[in-house]
Design a protein around this motif. Structure first.
Motif, PDB file in Angstrom:
ATOM      1  N   ILE A  54       0.826  -1.216   0.000  1.00 32.81           N
ATOM      2  CA  ILE A  54       0.000   0.000   0.000  1.00 32.81           C
ATOM      3  C   ILE A  54       0.851   1.252   0.000  1.00 32.81           C
ATOM      4  O   ILE A  54       0.684   2.139  -0.840  1.00 32.81           O
ATOM      5  N   ILE A  55       1.792   1.356   0.950  1.00 32.90           N
ATOM      6  CA  ILE A  55       2.670   2.522   1.016  1.00 32.90           C
ATOM      7  C   ILE A  55       4.117   2.053   1.015  1.00 32.90           C
ATOM      8  O   ILE A  55       4.424   0.978   1.533  1.00 32.90           O
ATOM      9  N   PRO A  56       5.035   2.852   0.441  1.00 28.17           N
ATOM     10  CA  PRO A  56       6.439   2.427   0.434  1.00 28.17           C
ATOM     11  C   PRO A  56       7.109   2.598   1.800  1.00 28.17           C
ATOM     12  O   PRO A  56       7.996   1.820   2.154  1.00 28.17           O
ATOM     13  N   TYR A  57       6.677   3.627   2.555  1.00 29.99           N
ATOM     14  CA  TYR A  57       7.361   3.927   3.820  1.00 29.99           C
ATOM     15  C   TYR A  57       6.366   4.453   4.843  1.00 29.99           C
ATOM     16  O   TYR A  57       5.515   5.298   4.533  1.00 29.99           O
ATOM     17  N   TYR A  58       6.474   3.933   6.056  1.00 32.01           N
ATOM     18  CA  TYR A  58       5.590   4.372   7.144  1.00 32.01           C
ATOM     19  C   TYR A  58       6.391   5.220   8.127  1.00 32.01           C
ATOM     20  O   TYR A  58       7.512   4.872   8.501  1.00 32.01           O
ATOM     21  N   SER A  59       5.797   6.330   8.541  1.00 33.03           N
ATOM     22  CA  SER A  59       6.437   7.192   9.536  1.00 33.03           C
ATOM     23  C   SER A  59       5.373   7.798  10.435  1.00 33.03           C
ATOM     24  O   SER A  59       4.337   8.274   9.957  1.00 33.03           O
ATOM     25  N   ASN A  60       5.606   7.760  11.737  1.00 33.14           N
ATOM     26  CA  ASN A  60       4.728   8.383  12.726  1.00 33.14           C
ATOM     27  C   ASN A  60       5.627   8.958  13.804  1.00 33.14           C
ATOM     28  O   ASN A  60       5.988   8.294  14.782  1.00 33.14           O
ATOM     29  N   ARG A  61       6.014  10.209  13.615  1.00 31.90           N
ATOM     30  CA  ARG A  61       6.982  10.832  14.518  1.00 31.90           C
ATOM     31  C   ARG A  61       6.477  10.917  15.952  1.00 31.90           C
ATOM     32  O   ARG A  61       7.240  10.746  16.903  1.00 31.90           O
ATOM     33  N   LYS A  62       5.188  11.184  16.099  1.00 31.01           N
ATOM     34  CA  LYS A  62       4.621  11.313  17.445  1.00 31.01           C
ATOM     35  C   LYS A  62       4.715   9.984  18.192  1.00 31.01           C
ATOM     36  O   LYS A  62       5.127   9.943  19.360  1.00 31.01           O
ATOM     37  N   LEU A  63       4.337   8.898  17.530  1.00 30.64           N
ATOM     38  CA  LEU A  63       4.401   7.586  18.167  1.00 30.64           C
ATOM     39  C   LEU A  63       5.848   7.200  18.447  1.00 30.64           C
ATOM     40  O   LEU A  63       6.159   6.648  19.518  1.00 30.64           O
ATOM     41  N   LEU A  83       5.846  -0.244  20.104  1.00 33.09           N
ATOM     42  CA  LEU A  83       6.817  -0.518  19.055  1.00 33.09           C
ATOM     43  C   LEU A  83       6.287  -1.595  18.114  1.00 33.09           C
ATOM     44  O   LEU A  83       6.500  -1.531  16.899  1.00 33.09           O
ATOM     45  N   GLU A  84       5.584  -2.573  18.657  1.00 29.89           N
ATOM     46  CA  GLU A  84       4.978  -3.606  17.819  1.00 29.89           C
ATOM     47  C   GLU A  84       3.979  -2.980  16.848  1.00 29.89           C
ATOM     48  O   GLU A  84       3.929  -3.342  15.667  1.00 29.89           O
ATOM     49  N   LYS A  85       3.193  -2.029  17.343  1.00 29.05           N
ATOM     50  CA  LYS A  85       2.225  -1.332  16.495  1.00 29.05           C
ATOM     51  C   LYS A  85       2.940  -0.568  15.375  1.00 29.05           C
ATOM     52  O   LYS A  85       2.508  -0.582  14.214  1.00 29.05           O
ATOM     53  N   TYR A  86       4.049   0.112  15.734  1.00 30.15           N
ATOM     54  CA  TYR A  86       4.793   0.887  14.754  1.00 30.15           C
ATOM     55  C   TYR A  86       5.369  -0.039  13.668  1.00 30.15           C
ATOM     56  O   TYR A  86       5.195   0.204  12.472  1.00 30.15           O
ATOM     57  N   VAL A  87       6.037  -1.098  14.100  1.00 27.44           N
ATOM     58  CA  VAL A  87       6.670  -2.026  13.155  1.00 27.44           C
ATOM     59  C   VAL A  87       5.627  -2.713  12.282  1.00 27.44           C
ATOM     60  O   VAL A  87       5.856  -2.953  11.091  1.00 27.44           O
ATOM     61  N   ASN A  88       4.481  -2.997  12.852  1.00 27.31           N
ATOM     62  CA  ASN A  88       3.433  -3.678  12.101  1.00 27.31           C
ATOM     63  C   ASN A  88       2.968  -2.856  10.900  1.00 27.31           C
ATOM     64  O   ASN A  88       2.442  -3.403   9.931  1.00 27.31           O
ATOM     65  N   ASN A  89       3.181  -1.553  10.939  1.00 28.09           N
ATOM     66  CA  ASN A  89       2.769  -0.661   9.852  1.00 28.09           C
ATOM     67  C   ASN A  89       3.868  -0.441   8.809  1.00 28.09           C
ATOM     68  O   ASN A  89       3.694   0.374   7.903  1.00 28.09           O
TER      69      ASN A  89
END
Length: 658
Positions: A54-63, A83-89
């Motif tokens: 779906i997306i090439p790169y995921y980033s969530n600076r706040k998380l 961290l599991e939530k972040y990596v899962n994306n």
């Protein structure tokens, strides 16, 4: 084998009934209905990574900032789910740009005692890192030290097979690396095998068509028919399948009416190579050649198609931009409209930072085979792996073992519908570019139904400490076997076998007599095998080796024990055996000496004839009554003095230094 050790103590036959042949216990690990054959392994832990296509790169600076803050406070229990939530994306780019987050999540899993999850993360790091990962490798190895398989070298494996041929009727694989011969192979590269549903038509790719004064190879498709068990001389497909462009890597639908193949550098192509389809015409020719279009093909290299069992999904290899590595495995599926959906990457468990190519979907089971040079355990350059689809998830790929994978490269793996024979292309380590087609009976590790786990330990029956040795497993029903392995340092071993089958487990070592145990496998099973070490300083007396009075004939009840001694000598060709015969003091000393010599000679002849042993490895000596163990005051004393002693002599170790 049951024996008494002399000079101080006797191991009682009734107290230790399973010594060198091994005490054997097995406990099913699975309560599955025994009539249902297991077709998939147990599900391993995997994150889903829904953003991969779906997306090439995921980033969530706040998380990420929250995670870093909690890390500094050492509030690890709160860090892990975030961290599991972040990596899962993660998208594909995250796997090589943010590999350190996979590493950190693995450490947190390990901290919480979640070993399986930690190993899964460390595997992903090792598959996708683009920097120094020695620290991760060390962590991974420490977690896997008691589960890693230690295969014996292939040349030693064949020595074991040769020894076994002398003593058993077990049928090892009929050969490996069996070249398919001049009817199929040429002096040029031949590869990309595919079979028709009835296994009677072989399609493959060859570079034998040499054109022009510069000798440029033109890749074309060829076919061969199976007649009376023999492949006929290969023939070119001809036009319109073969053209002035390069064609190869074909696969057929079950009805034989549609063929998918790759064509390169054609004017209607989107990239370097594209995937096409062709339809069998009523007159037996091929036509209606169509490019599968932009949903499947890219502006790069797309090739090596393989259909799923339902023929609604097509797997292929591509080196398009946006993948995990140099080339990846992709898939596309047919929509209700009949066209192919946009191709999707198969994800970070299958694909690595290196190259994955030549997928093959088994014609009956949800098993995908492919070739890789980026998975964690390779025997050579490219190796062939298999992965199972369980509950919609592709499991960690498994190397199909050294009977298939050598020091060179193996590609284009194909199995017939009966899972009896395999076909693939391979090269030698010293000539990686020269591929030939090979075929031989399917080894156990490559079999799609080898998913039932047999695990066990080998321990000393006296000290309970782990023992080492070489373990082999033979399928008694089909005459196939899994590659021999060294037992792990902790005494454990593990195999994936086929349930509802009969197996012979053979464990060999210079430290004990060969252990053989038959297993009728129903479910996942745990074994404990116990044996007693040979003390080379103490002669052995076997309780069943008792001759009739005044006789030297070998009795039937002696044969199983003598057979095991013979097999041990075959397994260890540099070891020597001394047989000494002893009598009690009753009767004439000269007659007793002659009788003891005759008995020792009878045993020597039996062992030599049993396994065609060369002369000189067994010394037989009769001592008569000259070396009693006890003063003969009772009949029991006389019985103990009437004995045959066996002393196994190890070869001298080579001296260090010069």
């Amino acid at each position: 084998m049951k024996y008494n050790s002399l000079f101080g103590f006797f191991l009682c036959f009734f107290l230790l009934p399973f010594l060198s042949t091994g005490q054997y216990q097995h406990v099913p690990l699975d309560s599955a209905h025994p009539k249902v054959r297991k077709t998939t392994p147990s599900v391993g832990f995997q994150l889903q990574f829904p953003n991969i296509n779906i997306i090439p790169y995921y980033s969530n600076r706040k998380l990420l900032a929250t995670i870093e803050k909690l890390e500094k406070r050492k509030q690890y229990e709160q860090v892990q789910p975030l961290l599991e939530k972040y990596v899962n994306n993660f998208g594909i780019e995250n796997f090589y740009k943010d590999t350190h987050l996979l590493w950190r999540l693995g450490q947190l899993y390990e901290r919480q005692g979640q070993k399986e999850k930690a190993i899964a993360m460390f595997r992903l790091v090792l598959k996708h890192h683009r920097s120094d990962a020695r620290r991760v490798q060390s962590y991974y190895d420490s977690l896997e030290q008691n589960t890693k398989d230690f295969y014996v070298p292939l040349d030693y494996y064949y020595e074991l097979v040769e020894y076994r041929k002398k003593i058993t009727t077990f049928k090892p694989p009929k050969g490996v690396y069996l070249n398919m011969g001049n009817a199929i192979n040429s002096p040029y590269e031949d590869y990309g095998p595919a079979l028709s549903k009835d296994n009677e038509l072989l399609i493959f790719t060859s570079k034998r068509n040499i054109q022009g004064i510069h000798g440029k190879s033109n890749e074309d498709l060829y076919y061969s028919a199976l007649v009376n068990g023999h492949w006929q001389e290969a023939k070119a497909f001809g036009k319109p399948i073969n053209s002035i462009y390069n064609e190869g890597s074909a696969c057929l639908t079950r009805d034989g009416k549609t063929m998918y193949f790759a064509r390169c550098e054609a004017p209607d192509g989107l990239g370097n190579c594209d995937i096409y389809s062709a339809t069998l015409q009523p007159d037996g020719t091929w036509g209606q050649i169509k490019n599968l279009g932009a949903n499947v093909n890219s502006y790069a290299w797309d090739s090596q198609p393989s259909l799923s069992t339902t023929e609604d999904t097509l797997y292929f290899a591509s080196d398009r931009l946006g993948g995990f590595g140099l080339s990846d495995i992709y898939y596309t599926y047919k929509r209700k409209s009949g066209d192919w959906a946009p191709a999707k990457n198969m994800g970070p468990v299958i694909n690595t930072r290196e190259s994955e190519v030549s997928p093959f979907y088994h014609p009956l089971y949800q098993v995908l085979y492919f070739s890789s040079r980026g998975q964690l355990f390779n025997f050579g350059d490219f190796d062939i792996y298999k992965t199972y689809k369980v509950d919609g998830k592709w499991q960690e790929p498994l190397n199909i073992g050294p009977l298939v994978n050598g020091k060179g490269s193996e590609y284009y793996f194909t199995i017939d519908a009966d899972s009896k024979n395999l076909y693939y292309a391979r090269s030698e380590a010293n000539h990686l570019d020269n591929l030939d087609l090979f075929s031989f009976p399917l080894p156990m590790e490559a079999h799609p139904l080898a998913v039932t786990k047999v695990e066990g330990t080998l321990v000393d029956s006296v000290t309970q400490k782990p023992l080492s040795g070489v373990i082999s497993v033979i399928d008694l029903d089909n005459g196939i076997e899994i590659s021999s392995k060294y037992i792990r340092p902790d005494g454990s071993f593990e195999f994936n076998l086929i349930d509802h089958s009969r197996y012979m487990i053979i464990i060999q070592s210079p430290d004990f007599f060969t252990i053989e145990r038959e297993l009728s496998l129903q479910n996942d099973t745990s074994l404990q095998v116990m044996t007693t070490l040979i003390d080379y300083n103490i002669p052995l007396v076997f309780e069943n080796i008792e001759f009739d009075p005044m006789e030297s004939d070998i009795k039937p009840e002696m044969e199983p024990i003598l057979d095991e001694v013979a097999f041990f000598l075959i397994d260890h060709p540099t070891y020597l055996l001394e047989i000494s015969g002893h009598t009690d003091s009753a009767g004439n000393p000269d007659f007793n000496q002659e009788l003891s010599q005759d008995r020792a000679n009878a045993i020597r002849r039996y062992i030599e004839q049993k396994v065609n042993l060369e002369e000189g490895r067994i010394i037989a000596i009769g001592y008569g009554s000259s070396k009693p163990l006890r003063e003969e005051k009772t009949e029991e004393d006389k019985r103990i003095n009437r004995r045959v002693e066996f002393r196994v002599e190890k070869p001298d170790k080579p001296k260090q230094g010069k």
